[in-house]
Design a protein around this motif. Structure first.
Motif, PDB file in Angstrom:
ATOM      1  N   ILE A   1       0.704  -1.133  -0.232  1.00 58.92           N
ATOM      2  CA  ILE A   1      -0.139  -0.134  -0.089  1.00 58.92           C
ATOM      3  C   ILE A   1       0.735   1.295   0.034  1.00 58.92           C
ATOM      4  N   ARG A   2       1.976   1.240   0.683  1.00 59.34           N
ATOM      5  CA  ARG A   2       2.891   2.577   0.833  1.00 59.34           C
ATOM      6  C   ARG A   2       3.427   2.624  -0.538  1.00 59.34           C
ATOM      7  N   LYS A   3       3.781   1.620  -1.316  1.00 64.03           N
ATOM      8  CA  LYS A   3       4.207   1.678  -2.670  1.00 64.03           C
ATOM      9  C   LYS A   3       3.199   2.155  -3.555  1.00 64.03           C
ATOM     10  N   GLU A   4       1.810   1.701  -3.600  1.00 66.42           N
ATOM     11  CA  GLU A   4       0.862   2.047  -4.534  1.00 66.42           C
ATOM     12  C   GLU A   4       0.507   3.688  -4.223  1.00 66.42           C
ATOM     13  N   LEU A   5       0.873   4.012  -2.989  1.00 70.13           N
ATOM     14  CA  LEU A   5       0.308   5.477  -2.625  1.00 70.13           C
ATOM     15  C   LEU A   5       1.782   6.346  -2.814  1.00 70.13           C
ATOM     16  N   LYS A   6       2.847   5.929  -3.084  1.00 67.15           N
ATOM     17  CA  LYS A   6       3.962   6.598  -3.372  1.00 67.15           C
ATOM     18  C   LYS A   6       4.573   7.370  -2.057  1.00 67.15           C
ATOM     19  N   ILE A   7       4.425   6.656  -0.959  1.00 64.87           N
ATOM     20  CA  ILE A   7       4.808   7.369   0.402  1.00 64.87           C
ATOM     21  C   ILE A   7       6.198   7.223   0.348  1.00 64.87           C
ATOM     22  N   PRO A   8       6.803   8.449   0.757  1.00 65.13           N
ATOM     23  CA  PRO A   8       8.211   8.752   0.825  1.00 65.13           C
ATOM     24  C   PRO A   8       8.607   7.837   2.069  1.00 65.13           C
ATOM     25  N   ARG A   9       9.796   7.435   1.746  1.00 66.49           N
ATOM     26  CA  ARG A   9      10.429   6.454   2.786  1.00 66.49           C
ATOM     27  C   ARG A   9      10.538   7.195   4.215  1.00 66.49           C
ATOM     28  N   GLY A  10      10.486   6.480   5.100  1.00 67.25           N
ATOM     29  CA  GLY A  10      10.466   7.127   6.522  1.00 67.25           C
ATOM     30  C   GLY A  10       9.332   7.857   6.922  1.00 67.25           C
ATOM     31  N   GLU A  11       8.182   7.680   6.244  1.00 72.76           N
ATOM     32  CA  GLU A  11       6.720   8.283   6.582  1.00 72.76           C
ATOM     33  C   GLU A  11       5.714   7.294   6.578  1.00 72.76           C
ATOM     34  N   ARG A  12       4.704   7.792   7.201  1.00 83.18           N
ATOM     35  CA  ARG A  12       3.216   6.817   7.396  1.00 83.18           C
ATOM     36  C   ARG A  12       3.433   5.323   7.384  1.00 83.18           C
ATOM     37  N   TYR A  13       4.215   4.929   8.264  1.00 85.45           N
ATOM     38  CA  TYR A  13       4.347   3.651   8.580  1.00 85.45           C
ATOM     39  C   TYR A  13       3.135   2.653   9.105  1.00 85.45           C
ATOM     40  N   GLU A  14       2.477   3.492   9.799  1.00 81.99           N
ATOM     41  CA  GLU A  14       1.308   3.067  10.253  1.00 81.99           C
ATOM     42  C   GLU A  14       0.227   2.486   9.007  1.00 81.99           C
ATOM     43  N   LEU A  15       0.465   2.584   7.992  1.00 78.27           N
ATOM     44  CA  LEU A  15       0.004   1.987   6.773  1.00 78.27           C
ATOM     45  C   LEU A  15       0.629   0.621   6.334  1.00 78.27           C
ATOM     46  N   CYS A  16       1.908   0.454   6.991  1.00 79.48           N
ATOM     47  CA  CYS A  16       2.756  -0.557   6.408  1.00 79.48           C
ATOM     48  C   CYS A  16       2.045  -1.915   7.136  1.00 79.48           C
ATOM     49  N   ARG A  17       2.176  -3.000   6.362  1.00 78.92           N
ATOM     50  CA  ARG A  17       1.797  -4.407   6.968  1.00 78.92           C
ATOM     51  C   ARG A  17       2.960  -4.907   7.698  1.00 78.92           C
ATOM     52  N   SER A  18       4.139  -4.188   7.705  1.00 73.80           N
ATOM     53  CA  SER A  18       5.433  -5.170   8.102  1.00 73.80           C
ATOM     54  C   SER A  18       5.776  -4.539   9.687  1.00 73.80           C
ATOM     55  N   VAL A  19       6.189  -5.460  10.280  1.00 73.65           N
ATOM     56  CA  VAL A  19       7.005  -4.854  11.364  1.00 73.65           C
ATOM     57  C   VAL A  19       8.385  -4.915  11.150  1.00 73.65           C
ATOM     58  N   HIS A  20       9.141  -3.805  11.438  1.00 73.77           N
ATOM     59  CA  HIS A  20      10.343  -3.799  11.014  1.00 73.77           C
ATOM     60  C   HIS A  20      11.545  -4.664  11.485  1.00 73.77           C
ATOM     61  N   ALA A  21      12.443  -4.742  10.977  1.00 68.03           N
ATOM     62  CA  ALA A  21      13.623  -5.885  11.205  1.00 68.03           C
ATOM     63  C   ALA A  21      14.153  -5.412  12.602  1.00 68.03           C
ATOM     64  N   GLU A  22      14.389  -4.058  13.099  1.00 71.84           N
ATOM     65  CA  GLU A  22      14.697  -4.074  14.415  1.00 71.84           C
ATOM     66  C   GLU A  22      13.737  -4.251  15.257  1.00 71.84           C
ATOM     67  N   GLN A  23      12.604  -3.976  15.006  1.00 70.89           N
ATOM     68  CA  GLN A  23      11.469  -4.436  15.944  1.00 70.89           C
ATOM     69  C   GLN A  23      11.576  -5.822  16.151  1.00 70.89           C
ATOM     70  N   ASN A  24      11.564  -6.564  15.119  1.00 67.87           N
ATOM     71  CA  ASN A  24      11.469  -8.052  15.519  1.00 67.87           C
ATOM     72  C   ASN A  24      12.771  -8.506  16.216  1.00 67.87           C
ATOM     73  N   ALA A  25      13.840  -7.844  16.096  1.00 68.72           N
ATOM     74  CA  ALA A  25      15.013  -8.391  16.787  1.00 68.72           C
ATOM     75  C   ALA A  25      14.759  -8.013  18.286  1.00 68.72           C
ATOM     76  N   ILE A  26      14.152  -6.837  18.428  1.00 69.74           N
ATOM     77  CA  ILE A  26      14.127  -6.407  19.877  1.00 69.74           C
ATOM     78  C   ILE A  26      13.045  -7.071  20.503  1.00 69.74           C
ATOM     79  N   ILE A  27      12.048  -7.344  19.871  1.00 71.70           N
ATOM     80  CA  ILE A  27      10.910  -8.281  20.548  1.00 71.70           C
ATOM     81  C   ILE A  27      11.597  -9.797  20.740  1.00 71.70           C
ATOM     82  N   SER A  28      12.420 -10.283  20.139  1.00 75.65           N
ATOM     83  CA  SER A  28      12.717 -11.544  20.377  1.00 75.65           C
ATOM     84  C   SER A  28      13.779 -11.527  21.499  1.00 75.65           C
ATOM     85  N   ALA A  29      14.214 -10.603  22.109  1.00 79.28           N
ATOM     86  CA  ALA A  29      15.220 -10.557  23.172  1.00 79.28           C
ATOM     87  C   ALA A  29      14.876 -10.050  24.423  1.00 79.28           C
TER      88      ALA A  29
END
Length: 162
Positions: free
Chosen positions: A60-88
């Motif tokens: 959806i972020r790609k379709e809406l041409k949302i710039p990098r670093g903005e509007r992550y509430e629309l993203c389906r993904s959990v970021h790599a940093e977040q997933n690593a932190i959640i696991s430790a």
């Protein structure tokens, strides 16, 4: 055969973690290391049990041409940093180092000037991670002391993106 330095060794591991990523825009791999022991890994992907963007063939972020670093509430993904932190455990992360590598999905090039997003920065600060190494290309990386995120709080200026 020459021996790889320690930072690039851990960045290589983080780069391997990217291969599990499911984003069709940008994938990141993150590992958290303390006392030369990998304590957690994380890659970009939808929350457990939800369909991934690569399965839906839609971002959806790609379709809406949302710039990098903005509007992550629309993203389906959990970021790599977040997933690593959640696991430790936070106790394990205090004084640790995060290694981060990002690659563009379409052409497998390194994400230029990549940095953790504003939410990931807050999670990194609270996790107790002290240092971050980010790969810019196969031969070059940057070091960030997490205290810089505390002392240079761009949220006070309303800065968006990277």
């Amino acid at each position: 055969m020459s021996r790889v330095d320690k930072v690039n060794y851990y960045l290589d591991v983080a780069e391997t973690v990217i291969k599990r990523g499911t984003c069709i825009r940008r994938n990141f791999g993150a590992i958290i290391v303390k006392n030369d022991q990998i304590i957690a890994t994380g890659f970009t992907g939808a929350p457990r049990g939800r369909k991934n963007c690569c399965d839906l063939n839609k971002c959806i972020r790609k379709e809406l041409k949302i710039p990098r670093g903005e509007r992550y509430e629309l993203c389906r993904s959990v970021h790599a940093e977040q997933n690593a932190i959640i696991s430790a455990s936070r106790l394990d992360m205090i004084g640790s180092t995060l290694y981060l590598v990002g690659k563009n999905f379409e052409d497998d090039t390194y994400v230029s000037n990549s940095n953790p997003c504003a939410l990931c920065k807050r999670m990194i600060i609270n996790s107790g991670i002290e240092d971050i190494y980010i790969r810019d290309n196969k031969d070059k990386y940057r070091h960030i002391n997490v205290n810089d995120y505390i002392n240079d709080d761009e949220t006070l200026e309303g800065k968006l993106g990277y």
